[in-house]
Design a protein around this motif. Sequence first.
Motif, PDB file in Angstrom:
ATOM      1  N   PHE A 148     -14.285  42.981 -39.157  1.00 54.27           N
ATOM      2  CA  PHE A 148     -15.145  42.501 -40.232  1.00 54.27           C
ATOM      3  C   PHE A 148     -15.960  41.327 -39.713  1.00 54.27           C
ATOM      4  N   MET A 194     -18.536  50.489 -43.294  1.00 53.55           N
ATOM      5  CA  MET A 194     -17.450  50.335 -44.258  1.00 53.55           C
ATOM      6  C   MET A 194     -16.924  51.729 -44.592  1.00 53.55           C
ATOM      7  N   GLU A 230     -14.397  42.104 -50.456  1.00 56.03           N
ATOM      8  CA  GLU A 230     -14.943  42.770 -49.271  1.00 56.03           C
ATOM      9  C   GLU A 230     -14.361  44.173 -49.107  1.00 56.03           C
ATOM     10  N   GLY A 245     -13.684  47.583 -42.478  1.00 56.63           N
ATOM     11  CA  GLY A 245     -14.783  47.512 -41.530  1.00 56.63           C
ATOM     12  C   GLY A 245     -14.444  48.234 -40.240  1.00 56.63           C
TER      13      GLY A 245
END
Length: 257
Positions: A148, A194, A230, A245
């Motif tokens: 990430f 993602m 996130e 991620g």
Amino acid sequence: MKKFKSKKIKSLNVQHKKEASVYDRARAWNDIAPITAESVKDITLDKNKTIMLDLATGTGRVAEYFKNKVKTVVGLDISRDMMGVALSEQRIDIGVISSAEDLPFLDNTFDLLYCRSALHYMDYQKAIKEWVRVTRSRGWIIVSDISFESDTINKWYDRMLKLILPEFAVVSHKKIQKTFYDLGQKSTDYKIHMVGGSINDALTRKKTPASRVKKVKEMFASAPPLVKKELEIKKVGSDYEFNYGFAITRCRAQKKG
């Protein structure tokens, strides 16, 4: 027959033996074709010339993508059980049992090296140094792994992964790029995708002990606001759905002479 002395490799091989027969069914492979295609869309692959090394090939899912696009696909892994699937499914042309941190190849052998979802098991600096060594000048090294932009999230994710399997260690794209730079390789880029995940899928595939399963789910339930936002964590029954991620870091090798 190659014998590994490393306790870590022996431990991972015990784990891989458990996973080999179910590895292909993992949800994590759902995105393999589009993400792999994205990572090489501007790279020329020559069916008559390109020699490719799939590092930590596992059951050969990445190698399979390249099988009919390059001249030769060499699959390398520490696990004979995983390699057996790759060979039986004819996803690789040549199979080599070896650590990706100590490659049994001459300098400047490959046009393309690819490592998906495995650098987190390795001494990443030692491994990348080897990868640069065996890649030809103007060849490509591509590393796809969890990362990430936020170091805070990387640290949280690293703690969570270690509960699933202690050998896990998040290696961020920032660390990967710095390692390339320190080796004199300045031509790098990255992109973070993602990707949707399921914690039950990961826990089942890794055969995580029940005591750790509970701790992992507690981490998701009590995740900090930044992490929840996130990852877009959602509780679905006994499962947690989330986005993680998946960074693709690329290096165009530059060699002197």
